[in-house]
Design a protein around this motif. Structure first.
Motif, PDB file in Angstrom:
ATOM      1  N   VAL A  38     -45.824   4.732 -11.918  1.00  0.00           N
ATOM      2  CA  VAL A  38     -45.753   5.301 -13.061  1.00  0.00           C
ATOM      3  C   VAL A  38     -45.799   4.560 -14.642  1.00  0.00           C
ATOM      4  O   VAL A  38     -47.451   4.845 -15.434  1.00  0.00           O
ATOM      5  N   ARG A  39     -45.646   3.715 -14.656  1.00  0.00           N
ATOM      6  CA  ARG A  39     -45.998   2.936 -15.895  1.00  0.00           C
ATOM      7  C   ARG A  39     -47.135   2.409 -15.490  1.00  0.00           C
ATOM      8  O   ARG A  39     -48.677   1.802 -16.039  1.00  0.00           O
ATOM      9  N   SER A  41     -50.015   3.498 -14.068  1.00  0.00           N
ATOM     10  CA  SER A  41     -50.851   4.747 -14.044  1.00  0.00           C
ATOM     11  C   SER A  41     -50.873   4.526 -15.786  1.00  0.00           C
ATOM     12  O   SER A  41     -52.192   4.795 -16.404  1.00  0.00           O
ATOM     13  N   GLN A  42     -49.959   4.592 -16.710  1.00  0.00           N
ATOM     14  CA  GLN A  42     -49.809   4.361 -18.159  1.00  0.00           C
ATOM     15  C   GLN A  42     -50.653   3.547 -18.620  1.00  0.00           C
ATOM     16  O   GLN A  42     -51.521   3.331 -19.016  1.00  0.00           O
ATOM     17  N   LEU A  45     -54.714   4.191 -17.223  1.00  0.00           N
ATOM     18  CA  LEU A  45     -54.517   5.376 -18.279  1.00  0.00           C
ATOM     19  C   LEU A  45     -55.063   4.295 -20.068  1.00  0.00           C
ATOM     20  O   LEU A  45     -56.056   4.578 -20.129  1.00  0.00           O
ATOM     21  N   ARG A  46     -53.975   3.728 -20.074  1.00  0.00           N
ATOM     22  CA  ARG A  46     -54.400   3.267 -21.704  1.00  0.00           C
ATOM     23  C   ARG A  46     -55.902   1.866 -21.667  1.00  0.00           C
ATOM     24  O   ARG A  46     -56.489   1.673 -22.002  1.00  0.00           O
ATOM     25  N   ARG A  80     -54.297   7.381 -27.166  1.00  0.00           N
ATOM     26  CA  ARG A  80     -53.502   5.386 -26.717  1.00  0.00           C
ATOM     27  C   ARG A  80     -51.990   4.489 -27.204  1.00  0.00           C
ATOM     28  O   ARG A  80     -51.522   4.689 -26.056  1.00  0.00           O
ATOM     29  N   ARG A  82     -49.821   7.117 -28.030  1.00  0.00           N
ATOM     30  CA  ARG A  82     -48.900   7.596 -27.367  1.00  0.00           C
ATOM     31  C   ARG A  82     -48.486   7.051 -25.782  1.00  0.00           C
ATOM     32  O   ARG A  82     -47.743   7.252 -25.683  1.00  0.00           O
ATOM     33  N   VAL A  83     -49.699   6.535 -25.592  1.00  0.00           N
ATOM     34  CA  VAL A  83     -49.647   6.062 -24.108  1.00  0.00           C
ATOM     35  C   VAL A  83     -48.737   4.802 -23.684  1.00  0.00           C
ATOM     36  O   VAL A  83     -48.048   4.580 -23.125  1.00  0.00           O
ATOM     37  N   VAL A  86     -45.508   5.761 -24.525  1.00  0.00           N
ATOM     38  CA  VAL A  86     -44.087   6.391 -23.409  1.00  0.00           C
ATOM     39  C   VAL A  86     -43.804   5.130 -22.237  1.00  0.00           C
ATOM     40  O   VAL A  86     -43.252   5.456 -21.503  1.00  0.00           O
ATOM     41  N   ASN A  87     -44.882   3.972 -22.037  1.00  0.00           N
ATOM     42  CA  ASN A  87     -45.054   3.132 -21.440  1.00  0.00           C
ATOM     43  C   ASN A  87     -43.466   2.570 -21.867  1.00  0.00           C
ATOM     44  O   ASN A  87     -42.595   1.651 -21.018  1.00  0.00           O
TER      45      ASN A  87
END
Length: 129
Positions: A38-39, A41-42, A45-46, A80, A82-83, A86-87
């Motif tokens: 997940v990290r 993927s984050q 995404l960023r 970004r 928020r991503v 979360v990261n």
């Protein structure tokens, strides 16, 4: 009542603790792998958000028609942010999982050594009951 008597003995408690540690270890490792993916993927995404924001800014600068893309850029930058948040949370959780996994492995090794030293634990081959 017989089960309670077995758990009252030190070797019974150690065996129970050993079983619990062996049960938890794979779950912690699997959770750690999922958090790691997940990290990743984050991070991807960023990077995509950064690329899209810079592309929108470039389009906005070279455009002849006055179209205000600033609100969209601000939305992307907010997404970004928020991503990244979360990261960071996932990174902290993964670090805690890594420490937990390390402690579980250390405790398992300690208990196994104690059991082997006391003579209560004799390793069996998987084919023999």
């Amino acid at each position: 009542m017989a089960a309670l008597a077995v758990l009252e003995t030190p070797s019974g408690r150690d065996a129970l603790a050993e079983g619990l540690l062996e049960l938890m270890s794979p779950a912690v490792q699997q959770l750690d792998l999922h958090v790691h993916s997940v990290r990743e993927s984050q991070v991807e995404l960023r990077e995509h958000i950064d690329n899209l924001a810079s592309e929108l800014c470039r389009i906005n600068e070279h455009q002849k028609v006055a179209l205000d893309l600033d609100p969209y850029v601000k939305k992307l930058l907010n997404a970004r942010r928020r991503v990244v948040l979360v990261n960071n949370i996932l990174q902290n959780a993964q670090e805690r999982l890594r420490r937990l996994n390390h402690n579980v492995a250390k405790e398992t090794a300690r208990r196994k050594t104690m059991l082997e030293a006391s003579g209560a634990f004799t390793p069996r081959s998987p084919s023999k009951p």
